[in-house]
Design an enzyme around this catalytic site. Structure first.
Site, PDB file in Angstrom:
ATOM      1  N   LYS A  40       0.816  -1.207   0.000  1.00 48.99           N
ATOM      2  CA  LYS A  40       0.000   0.000   0.000  1.00 48.99           C
ATOM      3  C   LYS A  40       0.857   1.268   0.000  1.00 48.99           C
ATOM      4  O   LYS A  40       0.459   2.300  -0.517  1.00 48.99           O
ATOM      5  CB  LYS A  40      -0.950  -0.006   1.200  1.00 48.99           C
ATOM      6  CG  LYS A  40      -2.103  -1.009   1.049  1.00 48.99           C
ATOM      7  CD  LYS A  40      -3.011  -0.639  -0.118  1.00 48.99           C
ATOM      8  CE  LYS A  40      -4.028  -1.733  -0.418  1.00 48.99           C
ATOM      9  NZ  LYS A  40      -5.005  -1.932   0.636  1.00 48.99           N
ATOM     10  N   SER A 106      -6.608 -15.756  -5.155  1.00 46.93           N
ATOM     11  CA  SER A 106      -6.940 -15.026  -3.926  1.00 46.93           C
ATOM     12  C   SER A 106      -7.957 -13.917  -4.165  1.00 46.93           C
ATOM     13  O   SER A 106      -8.628 -13.487  -3.218  1.00 46.93           O
ATOM     14  CB  SER A 106      -5.667 -14.446  -3.308  1.00 46.93           C
ATOM     15  OG  SER A 106      -5.184 -13.345  -4.065  1.00 46.93           O
ATOM     16  N   ILE A 123      -1.919  -8.887 -18.350  1.00 45.18           N
ATOM     17  CA  ILE A 123      -0.503  -8.777 -18.684  1.00 45.18           C
ATOM     18  C   ILE A 123       0.295  -9.888 -18.010  1.00 45.18           C
ATOM     19  O   ILE A 123       1.315 -10.331 -18.519  1.00 45.18           O
ATOM     20  CB  ILE A 123       0.051  -7.410 -18.236  1.00 45.18           C
ATOM     21  CG1 ILE A 123      -0.588  -6.277 -19.024  1.00 45.18           C
ATOM     22  CG2 ILE A 123       1.568  -7.342 -18.380  1.00 45.18           C
ATOM     23  CD1 ILE A 123      -0.190  -4.906 -18.525  1.00 45.18           C
ATOM     24  N   ASN A 125       2.211 -12.999 -16.436  1.00 44.00           N
ATOM     25  CA  ASN A 125       2.775 -14.179 -17.082  1.00 44.00           C
ATOM     26  C   ASN A 125       2.665 -15.434 -16.210  1.00 44.00           C
ATOM     27  O   ASN A 125       2.569 -15.336 -14.997  1.00 44.00           O
ATOM     28  CB  ASN A 125       4.253 -13.927 -17.393  1.00 44.00           C
ATOM     29  CG  ASN A 125       4.431 -13.041 -18.601  1.00 44.00           C
ATOM     30  OD1 ASN A 125       3.770 -13.236 -19.611  1.00 44.00           O
ATOM     31  ND2 ASN A 125       5.312 -12.055 -18.488  1.00 44.00           N
ATOM     32  N   ASP A 153       5.807  -9.074 -28.895  1.00 45.59           N
ATOM     33  CA  ASP A 153       6.733  -9.871 -29.703  1.00 45.59           C
ATOM     34  C   ASP A 153       6.522  -9.597 -31.197  1.00 45.59           C
ATOM     35  O   ASP A 153       7.474  -9.550 -31.976  1.00 45.59           O
ATOM     36  CB  ASP A 153       6.528 -11.355 -29.414  1.00 45.59           C
ATOM     37  CG  ASP A 153       6.588 -11.659 -27.929  1.00 45.59           C
ATOM     38  OD1 ASP A 153       7.695 -11.640 -27.371  1.00 45.59           O
ATOM     39  OD2 ASP A 153       5.522 -11.902 -27.333  1.00 45.59           O
ATOM     40  N   ALA A 155       5.427  -6.730 -32.434  1.00 48.10           N
ATOM     41  CA  ALA A 155       6.017  -5.419 -32.709  1.00 48.10           C
ATOM     42  C   ALA A 155       7.524  -5.544 -32.913  1.00 48.10           C
ATOM     43  O   ALA A 155       8.107  -4.918 -33.808  1.00 48.10           O
ATOM     44  CB  ALA A 155       5.716  -4.466 -31.552  1.00 48.10           C
ATOM     45  N   HIS A 180       2.893 -17.163 -25.628  1.00 46.65           N
ATOM     46  CA  HIS A 180       3.725 -16.012 -25.313  1.00 46.65           C
ATOM     47  C   HIS A 180       4.911 -16.519 -24.505  1.00 46.65           C
ATOM     48  O   HIS A 180       4.933 -16.492 -23.276  1.00 46.65           O
ATOM     49  CB  HIS A 180       2.936 -14.979 -24.514  1.00 46.65           C
ATOM     50  CG  HIS A 180       3.756 -13.792 -24.105  1.00 46.65           C
ATOM     51  ND1 HIS A 180       4.512 -13.060 -24.990  1.00 46.65           N
ATOM     52  CD2 HIS A 180       3.945 -13.218 -22.886  1.00 46.65           C
ATOM     53  CE1 HIS A 180       5.131 -12.088 -24.350  1.00 46.65           C
ATOM     54  NE2 HIS A 180       4.816 -12.157 -23.066  1.00 46.65           N
ATOM     55  N   THR A 232      10.798  -5.341 -17.233  1.00 50.82           N
ATOM     56  CA  THR A 232      10.380  -4.734 -18.498  1.00 50.82           C
ATOM     57  C   THR A 232       9.224  -3.808 -18.150  1.00 50.82           C
ATOM     58  O   THR A 232       8.438  -4.112 -17.257  1.00 50.82           O
ATOM     59  CB  THR A 232       9.919  -5.783 -19.530  1.00 50.82           C
ATOM     60  OG1 THR A 232       8.816  -6.522 -18.987  1.00 50.82           O
ATOM     61  CG2 THR A 232      11.050  -6.750 -19.866  1.00 50.82           C
TER      62      THR A 232
END
Length: 310
Positions: A40, A106, A123, A125, A153, A155, A180, A232
């Site tokens: 937080k 969770s 997003i 992974n 990838d 792009a 991916h 990244t």
């Protein structure tokens, strides 16, 4: 600017840059940020940092810190949870699998019970596995949950083709498809230069592409970034922001995303990186591109890898 409400789950490197990019580009003006209780302090810091910058923006931005239950009214949620440090010393996104599956377990049911019925862009992974699990938990209409998948990838692939051909990436059509991860492929049949096939372009220019090497560069480029700074952030944040834009403005853009397959490419019950039409309702249609027999086999091998991870 009319209200467009976005929620971001996970304010690490990527989540924070997604927030900044969306605010900077004016793609949303109302944000709810959610992260683990022990983070937080970072949430408060990221919120304050963005708010400090809004004096220099031509539009209003409202940002508040909330809980999963506060995301029910969001038009779009970006799921960006992760343990990026888990990737150190590896060359696979699978190192985040355990952390991220536990994380979404969770809060997934809590998000469903909040009444959320917008679009969720994942997003986290390994993208195809986590997107599938989120979709199963939320039980939203098909297409309302999808992942960034092989978009970044792709792009990178187009930039490599630009370097080798001297032709602007904007004039090149190409896709990375499949998992991916290390098994994704760049099918030659999907590469064209303003309508000229790869073969015809090579003939016209008198050049020969080393497609396996270009494909390898496209798949592994992200590790150059990660191994240099152990995260990244910029490119993936822009990838996510672009998808939010397609949803907000109903652009119906054809882009590679982690999409649900129900018979397309002769695959079922998987989320895999393929081209799809993205608009107001999320993924509106999966686009099936022609594949050679060898690329079909490689694509199905990708799918088997995803199944194994599931």
């Amino acid at each position: 600017m009319s209200d467009f409400k976005v929620g971001i789950i996970g304010l690490g490197h990527v989540g924070a840059h997604v927030l900044y990019t969306l605010a900077l580009q004016g793609l949303a003006d109302d944000f709810v940020l959610v992260d683990l209780e022990e983070k937080k302090g970072k949430l408060t810091a990221e919120r304050q940092d963005i708010l400090d910058s809004t004096e220099f923006l031509p539009h209003r931005v409202n940002i508040r810190i909330g809980e999963i239950e506060d995301l029910g009214d969001r038009d779009v949620i970006v799921n960006a949870v992760g343990d990026i440090a888990a990737l150190k010393g590896s060359n696979t996104r699978l190192m985040e699998l355990e952390f991220n599956t536990k994380a979404i377990a969770s809060y997934g049911t809590r998000l469903k019970n909040s009444g959320f019925n917008g679009i969720l862009i994942n997003i986290s992974n390994p993208c195809d596995v986590i997107t599938k699990k989120l979709s199963d938990i939320l039980s939203l209409e098909k297409g309302r949950v999808f992942g960034t998948g092989t978009g970044l990838d792709t792009a990178r692939l187009k930039l490599r083709l630009q370097e080798k051909s001297g032709v602007s990436a904007e004039s090149i059509t190409a896709y990375m498809i499949g998992e991916h991860g290390s098994n994704q492929i760049a099918p030659a049949s999907a590469i064209s230069f303003n309508g000229l096939s790869l073969f015809d372009f090579e003939k016209a220019k008198g050049i020969k592409f080393d497609l396996p090497e270009i494909e390898k560069d496209a798949k592994e480029g992200g590790w150059i970034t990660y191994n240099g700074k152990f995260c990244t952030e910029y490119a993936i944040a822009l990838t996510a922001a672009r998808l939010v834009r397609f949803v907000r403005y109903d652009e119906k853009a054809i882009v590679p995303v982690s999409a649900p397959l129900e018979g397309e490419y002769d695959e079922n019950e998987l989320f895999v990186g393929v081209p799809a039409i993205v608009g107001r309702n999320g993924i509106e249609k999966v686009i099936e591109i022609p594949l050679s027999e060898s690329d079909k086999k490689r694509f199905h091998d990708c799918c088997e890898s995803i199944r194994a991870n599931l």
